[in-house]
Enzyme design. Structure first.
Site, mmCIF file in Angstrom:
data_model
loop_
_atom_site.group_PDB
_atom_site.id
_atom_site.type_symbol
_atom_site.label_atom_id
_atom_site.label_comp_id
_atom_site.label_asym_id
_atom_site.label_seq_id
_atom_site.Cartn_x
_atom_site.Cartn_y
_atom_site.Cartn_z
ATOM 1 N N HIS A 101 -8.930 0.081 7.282
ATOM 2 C CA HIS A 101 -8.165 1.168 7.880
ATOM 3 C C HIS A 101 -9.144 2.086 8.594
ATOM 4 O O HIS A 101 -10.312 2.194 8.211
ATOM 5 C CB HIS A 101 -7.442 1.912 6.751
ATOM 6 N N ASP A 109 -11.731 1.685 -0.928
ATOM 7 C CA ASP A 109 -10.475 2.269 -0.467
ATOM 8 C C ASP A 109 -9.357 1.630 -1.291
ATOM 9 O O ASP A 109 -9.012 0.473 -1.093
ATOM 10 C CB ASP A 109 -10.292 1.987 1.024
ATOM 11 N N GLN A 138 -4.016 0.956 -1.107
ATOM 12 C CA GLN A 138 -2.978 -0.077 -1.206
ATOM 13 C C GLN A 138 -3.050 -0.863 -2.513
ATOM 14 O O GLN A 138 -2.266 -1.799 -2.703
ATOM 15 C CB GLN A 138 -3.098 -1.053 -0.024
ATOM 16 N N LYS A 145 1.508 7.159 -1.781
ATOM 17 C CA LYS A 145 1.798 5.731 -1.737
ATOM 18 C C LYS A 145 2.160 5.170 -3.113
ATOM 19 O O LYS A 145 2.470 3.993 -3.242
ATOM 20 C CB LYS A 145 0.596 4.969 -1.161
ATOM 21 N N CYS A 157 -3.262 1.665 12.122
ATOM 22 C CA CYS A 157 -4.574 2.311 11.951
ATOM 23 C C CYS A 157 -5.658 1.283 11.634
ATOM 24 O O CYS A 157 -6.507 1.491 10.766
ATOM 25 C CB CYS A 157 -4.518 3.378 10.856
#
Length: 406
Positions: free
Chosen positions: A121, A198, A201, A224, A361
């Site tokens: 991302h 990261d 997700q 999220k 993104c």
């Protein structure tokens, strides 16, 4: 899992969009919020609204207890060693920037390497681009396999003794690829580098234990994972966080201020300047309670079954290309030949189906995929096979609307 019972906890799902029952397939962008979270935030503003850590009055003590209680929940949720390792931020982007500014800019020099991938991302690309420009370090990319995955061999070939930082997504927001974080951490550490993950997700969809992964930093967002917007988390190993300088200065994060110099509070407050996102943290704590009541293992199993069903159904549509590996997290990114993904998403929206369209993104990844944009359907614990069936019906209508070119 009783999906219908879960859906009833999400009031936003009980509506029609353009005359059709809403099918929400954009949880990778932001998840919907259950009543438990909404009520926790409402309760704070109705009954406990006050600033934290400052007052000695009852409301201030209640707010502080709830705010710091949420930090303890996060610590337990991701398996951190201490609450001092849990920094509240505005989201994954802020968390990653905190590492890039507070760590990379202070400890990197010319000749050092920062390693990332093309699947990242933008929030896990741009901070490292800027850190490299500022320090003179070199930015390198781990090459992706043909299906968009990262292999251990590729990591070993890219990481060297000059590598100081490896930054990578746990789960790709476009391909759904799940990266082997534990193995990558081992390779990074063998070469004297740190690993920044990261987790935007991954944390909402699978059980994450940062100590087991042995990552050095781990970033994720509340919105999220059924929590509110504007709240995120940076996990960092205590020894590294103590070495870092704050990136924001002001009230709340200081110990003592003199005319020409100041000292900082201990962790984690050193990195939380100003009035924090109190209601957001409390809402995040409620979201963690909600997810744990259901069980992350059950959520993962449900999403695996659902994405497998979606892959099967979408692969039956002529002219539809699915991007990414066969084994993936709960999202499917695709294009229909001859139909722009924005047009696909517009037709689906007319049917009450919400998907994402664009570059997500992730423009470097779009270039690698040799396309400018894609459509993406992402699933969560409140979706079921009926939602996938509605998606398939909508995609067939999109083909009909723009002319069957197959």
């Amino acid at each position: 899992m009783d999906i219908q019972a879960i859906r009833e906890q999400f009031p936003i799902l009980n509506q029609e969009v353009n005359g059709h029952p809403l099918v929400y397939l954009d949880s990778a962008a932001t998840s919907q919020k259950p009543l438990q979270v909404i009520e926790a935030i409402e309760n704070y503003y109705k009954n406990n609204n006050s600033n934290v850590h400052r007052g000695v009055h009852t409301l201030g003590n209640r707010a502080t207890d709830q705010y710091e209680g949420a930090r303890e929940k996060v610590k337990q949720f991701i398996g951190a060693n201490s609450v001092q390792e849990i920094i509240f931020t505005r989201g994954t982007t802020t968390s990653l920037n905190t590492v890039a500014y507070g760590y990379a800019r202070h400890f990197l020099k010319e000749g050092d390497e920062i390693i990332i991938t093309q699947m990242e991302h933008h929030s896990n690309i741009i901070p490292w681009q800027q850190a490299a420009k500022y320090t003179g370090a070199t930015l390198k990319y781990i090459p992706l396999a043909e299906d968009g995955t990262v292999t251990i061999d590729a990591v070993k070939e890219t990481v060297t003794s000059n590598t100081k930082i490896v930054a990578i997504a746990h789960v790709s927001n476009v391909l759904g690829a799940v990266n082997p974080i534990k193995e990558i951490a081992e390779i990074a550490h063998q070469n004297g580098a740190i690993l920044v993950v990261d987790g935007a997700q991954s944390v909402p969809h699978m059980k994450v234990n940062v100590q087991d992964l042995d990552c050095d930093f781990y970033a994720f967002s509340g919105h999220k994972m059924c929590g509110p917007t504007g709240i995120g988390v940076l996990y960092g190993k205590k020894a590294l966080l103590e070495k870092m300088e704050p990136v924001e200065f002001g009230g709340e994060m200081i110990d003592f201020v003199d005319l020409y110099d100041s000292t900082w509070k201990e962790l984690p407050w050193k990195f939380e300047g100003g009035t924090p996102v109190i209601a957001g943290a409390i809402g995040l704590g409620a979201a963690i309670d909600f997810l744990e009541e259901i069980g992350l293992d059950k959520i993962t199993e449900h999403e695996n079954q659902l994405v497998h069903y979606a892959q099967q159904k979408l692969s039956e549509i002529d002219g539809l290309t699915i991007y990414g590996p066969e084994k993936r997290a709960g999202l499917v990114t695709f294009n229909i030949d001859g139909v722009h993904p924005h047009d696909t998403a517009t037709v689906l929206d007319a049917e009450g189906i919400a998907v994402r369209a664009g570059h997500h993104c992730a423009q470097p990844l779009m270039k690698w995929l040799q396309c400018t944009a894609t459509a993406r359907a992402s699933f969560y614990l409140y979706n079921d096979e009926k939602d996938v069936d509605r998606l398939v019906e909508g995609l067939n209508r999109a083909k009909e609307y723009f002319g069957d070119v197959f």
